[in-house]
Design an enzyme around this catalytic site. Structure first.
Site, PDB file in Angstrom:
ATOM      1  CD1 TRP A 197      52.005  42.819  41.186  1.00 21.19           C
ATOM      2  CD2 TRP A 197      54.096  42.746  41.781  1.00 21.19           C
ATOM      3  NE1 TRP A 197      51.854  42.309  42.308  1.00 21.19           N
ATOM      4  CE2 TRP A 197      53.305  42.126  42.780  1.00 21.19           C
ATOM      5  CE3 TRP A 197      55.624  42.639  41.636  1.00 21.19           C
ATOM      6  CZ2 TRP A 197      53.859  41.573  43.888  1.00 21.19           C
ATOM      7  CZ3 TRP A 197      55.965  42.027  42.933  1.00 21.19           C
ATOM      8  CH2 TRP A 197      55.236  41.539  44.035  1.00 21.19           C
ATOM      9  CG  ASP A 364      44.584  35.962  50.186  1.00 21.30           C
ATOM     10  OD1 ASP A 364      45.090  35.567  49.522  1.00 21.30           O
ATOM     11  OD2 ASP A 364      43.979  37.292  50.028  1.00 21.30           O
ATOM     12  CE  LYS A 474      43.002  39.365  47.201  1.00 19.58           C
ATOM     13  NZ  LYS A 474      44.029  39.263  48.439  1.00 19.58           N
ATOM     14  CD1 TRP A 475      38.352  36.416  39.439  1.00 18.89           C
ATOM     15  CD2 TRP A 475      36.725  35.035  40.177  1.00 18.89           C
ATOM     16  NE1 TRP A 475      37.879  35.367  38.657  1.00 18.89           N
ATOM     17  CE2 TRP A 475      37.115  34.530  38.675  1.00 18.89           C
ATOM     18  CE3 TRP A 475      35.492  34.255  40.789  1.00 18.89           C
ATOM     19  CZ2 TRP A 475      36.403  33.549  38.123  1.00 18.89           C
ATOM     20  CZ3 TRP A 475      34.861  33.147  39.947  1.00 18.89           C
ATOM     21  CH2 TRP A 475      35.485  32.842  38.800  1.00 18.89           C
ATOM     22  CG  ASP A 476      44.295  37.147  43.018  1.00 19.29           C
ATOM     23  OD1 ASP A 476      44.792  37.853  42.266  1.00 19.29           O
ATOM     24  OD2 ASP A 476      45.068  36.885  44.081  1.00 19.29           O
ATOM     25  CG  ASN A 478      47.838  36.102  41.279  1.00 19.79           C
ATOM     26  OD1 ASN A 478      48.125  37.582  41.576  1.00 19.79           O
ATOM     27  ND2 ASN A 478      47.391  35.646  42.298  1.00 19.79           N
ATOM     28  CB  CYS A 514      42.173  40.471  43.410  1.00 17.29           C
ATOM     29  SG  CYS A 514      44.223  40.720  43.898  1.00 17.29           S
ATOM     30  CG  ASP A 536      49.559  42.339  45.168  1.00 16.31           C
ATOM     31  OD1 ASP A 536      48.379  42.176  45.566  1.00 16.31           O
ATOM     32  OD2 ASP A 536      50.231  41.106  44.602  1.00 16.31           O
TER      33      ASP A 536
HETATM   34  C1  GLA Z   1      48.053  38.030  44.582  1.00 17.73           C
HETATM   35  C2  GLA Z   1      47.082  39.174  45.401  1.00 17.73           C
HETATM   36  C3  GLA Z   1      47.473  38.791  46.971  1.00 17.73           C
HETATM   37  C4  GLA Z   1      47.310  37.721  47.341  1.00 17.73           C
HETATM   38  C5  GLA Z   1      48.141  36.737  46.885  1.00 17.73           C
HETATM   39  C6  GLA Z   1      48.086  35.282  47.235  1.00 17.73           C
HETATM   40  O1  GLA Z   1      49.442  38.506  44.524  1.00 17.73           O
HETATM   41  O2  GLA Z   1      47.275  40.117  44.634  1.00 17.73           O
HETATM   42  O3  GLA Z   1      46.377  39.923  47.305  1.00 17.73           O
HETATM   43  O4  GLA Z   1      46.016  37.054  47.331  1.00 17.73           O
HETATM   44  O5  GLA Z   1      47.854  36.887  45.237  1.00 17.73           O
HETATM   45  O6  GLA Z   1      48.658  34.290  46.418  1.00 17.73           O
END
Ligand code: GLA
Length: 748
Positions: A197, A364, A474-476, A478, A514, A536
């Site tokens: 990361w 976001d 933006k399809w995240d 995490n 993402c 990020d």
């Molecule tokens: C991830 C994404 C960021 C942002 C955060 C929001 O870390 O990579 O760009 O969208 O989540 O929680």
């Protein structure tokens, strides 16, 4: 063209175009890959026939008495254990609980005109010129078990796939089925793109040796640890010369590639899904398709390889609606607001962003459920009315009235235990058998192998997209996956189904994938999402390595890159706006910091920067990318298209008393006269601090009001120049204006 020649008991196949060719041979019922690379003549197979290769000593022969049938000595296009090839095998099967030797014997070939892609797996989109060849082999043990090896020659890349079909009446288990196997000749180094990361895709290079090099991900995704793409460069290859192969996979889950030099001097390359923990049941009538594997080649060094790889991705992978389509300059609310915003704050940012030249406003994380931090709300889709009293559609209307499009962040694959979704459906969570569901970033993954979970996501996301006229998503995602093997494999198929169901019907939406930045930066996701958030980490100096790695495999337009605030939140490094912009120009460009705190000088510079970027955006996003000569530690990126070439030269540190620097530009016509313009860098007043007293008539307090006021309104221009010279001179290098170098003794 495709040419097929039969010579005694052997068959030869030539597939080639003006840039790339491939020669295959069938002998002893096994497929060999005699050549992959330079566009050879269609009759060159005769000399490459490998008549000279044979086994010796302890080697095992596939046909008794015929020393040319030593499979271990041949450049195979596929291989199986137990037939005399002792290199790593691309296939492993269990039949009635036993490990069997999956000896497949060639039976026929076909030259299909069209692709018949699997409905769920992403695939490269062929054009009319795409040449397709399919070999079918039959298994010796199980009647009806068939293996297809598919070869599709695109303009600048070969795409391969293996398909296993169980036409027998017995079930079997597949513990390994790779997409491609190739034995290349030459001495190579292997470059992989690794990290974690905020430190993704750093290039690492090791020699290809008899000890195996393994590039593998195990976190359930293509991963920020090891990108599925890698390079093989022939010894001595440089950025501009020599043979370089590039490999990649249209797959977003656990992957594995291995590179190993054999005793006979071939380098075996395997690409595919990671077999770790895999044991897929193939029932009678069942069919298993591997993801497509890509191989590109160039004899013009890394720059040539990047050109070929980028061309392939731009034309065959990126969704057609977005191919060569300029991406909007976006403003993203994340780094500026995080979870704390109101409609008023967002509209204030949007007005400023619009004035600066941004075209799309992206809201976001934080707009739904009880999402005031990353501990709650994921999995819920009710709009947070405290922050957005007029809902998303209200906000979207106001943005449209300002002349901006509306984009929205989702993280649909995850759930916080503190959410309505989890409270109602605790059984929807992906949990490894026999243990707890451990959290990552306070979240759990939803089990996308369940159809009710997929329906929940598709229905909720689709309803919001349609109601609020969302033009960008933006399809995240995490966290790393809690599962491996079959479950992790099925999860990715579930994800692809969800993406198809939501986005196939909505081509007007620009999708940016993402996964905490680059935890799922791969060709599988790029088939749905024309761009992926690169990292990020938006510190421009960190981005030099991250983007330099990504560009080896992916075109600039695919890499989300934004200007953020300085000093940077992750490194505390303070960089000028121009440096941040210069790095972000080479991607799908955006702005991501709180514009409300901006000083007038910054606003003016940012506006000028965005205006300038838009004039050159096509070249930045779709121009031919190359790496230029630069002094040690520096990076020089170049993009060219038509009449325009743009170069950016980056230094990581400021040396005292720097040497004169030379700019050398690739790919120009030697006899043509070119105009060279350098964009000046704007220097702010405040960073000069106490040094100001040496040049001002009165002694100023470096932190006092006068300096602060001057810093808000004035900048100094540094480094601009213009010249005219020939392409030949630019190739050999022209001296640049001397870099800033202050000395107290002569008043700078
Ligand atoms: C991830 C994404 C960021 C942002 C955060 C929001 O870390 O990579 O760009 O969208 O989540 O929680």
């Amino acid at each position: 063209m495709i040419k097929h020649v039969e010579k005694e008991s052997e068959q030869f196949f030539y597939i080639g175009n003006e840039r790339l060719s491939c020669i295959l041979k069938i002998a002893f019922g096994k497929a060999q890959l005699l050549h992959l690379g330079a566009p050879l003549g269609e009759d060159d197979f005769a000399a490459l026939g490998c008549e000279t290769l044979f086994g010796w000593g302890t080697d095992v022969l596939y046909k008794e008495g015929d020393s040319r049938s030593c499979l271990d000595a041949l450049p195979l296009a596929w291989s199986e254990r137990g037939s005399g090839d002792y290199r790593e095998s691309p296939i492993e099967l269990l039949y009635e609980g036993e490990d069997i030797c999956p000896d497949f014997v060639y039976s026929s070939f076909a030259v299909p005109e069209h692709e018949e892609p699997d409905a769920v797996l992403p695939h490269a989109r062929g054009e009319q010129e795409t040449l397709r060849l399919v070999f079918t082999s039959k298994n010796r043990l199980l009647e009806g078990l068939t293996l297809e090896l598919r070869f599709s020659l695109f303009e600048t890349a070969l795409v391969r796939q293996a398909v296993l079909m169980n036409g027998s009446d017995k079930p079997l288990r597949v513990t390994k089925l790779m997409s491609a196997c190739a034995d290349l000749h030459g001495r190579f180094t292997v470059s992989t793109f690794d990290g974690g990361w905020i430190r993704e895709t750093h290039r690492h290079t090791v020699p290809a040796a008899q000890a195996r090099v393994v590039n593998e991900s195990a976190n359930g995704f293509s991963s920020n640890r090891h990108n599925p793409g890698f390079l093989l460069s022939e010894t001595g290859a440089t950025d501009d010369a020599g043979t370089v192969y590039g490999f990649n996979l249209l797959w977003s889950g656990n992957h594995r590639s291995t590179v190993q030099r054999s005793a006979q001097g071939f380098t075996r390359v395997l690409q595919g899904i990671s077999p770790e923990g895999l044991c897929l049941e193939l029932l009678p009538g069942g069919r298993l398709e591997t993801p497509e594997a890509v191989a590109a080649w160039s004899d013009r060094g890394l720059n040539g390889l990047m050109e070929n790889m980028h061309r392939f991705v731009n034309r065959a992978v990126i969704p057609p609606a977005w191919q060569s389509r300029e991406r909007p300059v976006l403003y993203n609310s994340w780094e500026g607001c995080m979870f704390k915003f109101s409609e008023g704050k967002l509209l204030s940012l949007a007005k400023k962003a619009k004035k600066l030249g941004c075209e799309l406003f992206v809201l976001d994380d934080g707009w739904f459920g009880a999402r005031d931090s990353d501990t709650a709300g994921l999995g819920d889709y009710s709009v947070n009315r405290r922050k957005l009293p007029n809902g998303l559609d209200g906000l979207s209307k106001k943005l449209r009235a300002l002349g901006m499009q509306f984009g929205l962040w989702f993280e649909p694959e995850a759930v916080n235990p503190d959410s309505e979704c989890y409270r109602r459906h605790p059984d929807w969570v992906l949990t490894p058998p026999g243990t707890d569901a451990f959290q990552g970033r306070n979240e759990l993954l939803l089990d996308l192998t369940k159809s009710e979970v997929r329906d929940y996501i598709v229905e909720n996301v689709s309803a919001i997209l349609d109601r609020a006229d969302v033009r960008y998503v933006k399809w995240d995602m995490n966290r790393h996956s809690p599962v491996s093997g079959n479950k992790a494999y099925a999860y990715i198929l579930g994800l692809y189904e969800v993406l198809h169901r939501i986005f196939d019907a909505r081509p007007q939406i620009l999708l940016e994938a993402c996964a905490s930045g680059g935890n799922r930066f791969d060709l599988g996701m790029l088939c749905f999402a024309p761009q992926i958030w690169g990292s990020d980490d938006t510190d421009p100096i960190e981005r030099l390595d991250i983007q330099d790695g990504l560009f080896c495999l992916y075109p600039q337009s695919a890499v989300g890159a934004h200007i953020s605030a300085a000093p940077h939140s992750m490194t505390l490094r303070a960089t000028p706006l121009s440096t941040r912009a210069n790095a972000a120009f080479f991607g799908a460009f955006g702005v991501e910091f709180d514009l409300d705190g901006m000083k007038p000088v910054e606003a003016a510079e940012l506006k000028e920067t965005i205006d300038w970027y838009k004039q050159h955006r096509k070249t930045f996003q779709f121009g031919r990318f190359s790496r230029n000569r630069a002094e040690e530690g520096a990076v020089c990126w170049q993009v060219s298209s038509g009449e325009e070439t743009l170069c950016a030269l980056f230094h990581r540190l400021v040396p005292a008393g720097p040497e004169i620097e030379w700019l050398s530009v690739n790919g120009l016509e030697p006899d043509r006269l070119y105009r060279v313009e350098a964009r000046p860098q704007l220097l702010r007043v405040a960073p000069f601090g106490n040094l100001l007293k040496h040049i001002t008539p009165i002694e100023l307090d470096a932190e006092g009001m006068v300096v602060r006021l001057a810093d808000r309104h004035y900048t100094m221009r540094d480094g601009g120049f213009s010249a005219e010279c020939s392409g030949a001179a630019l190739r050999s290098g022209i001296p640049l204006a001397k870099r800033f170098s202050g000395t107290i003794s002569n008043g700078f």
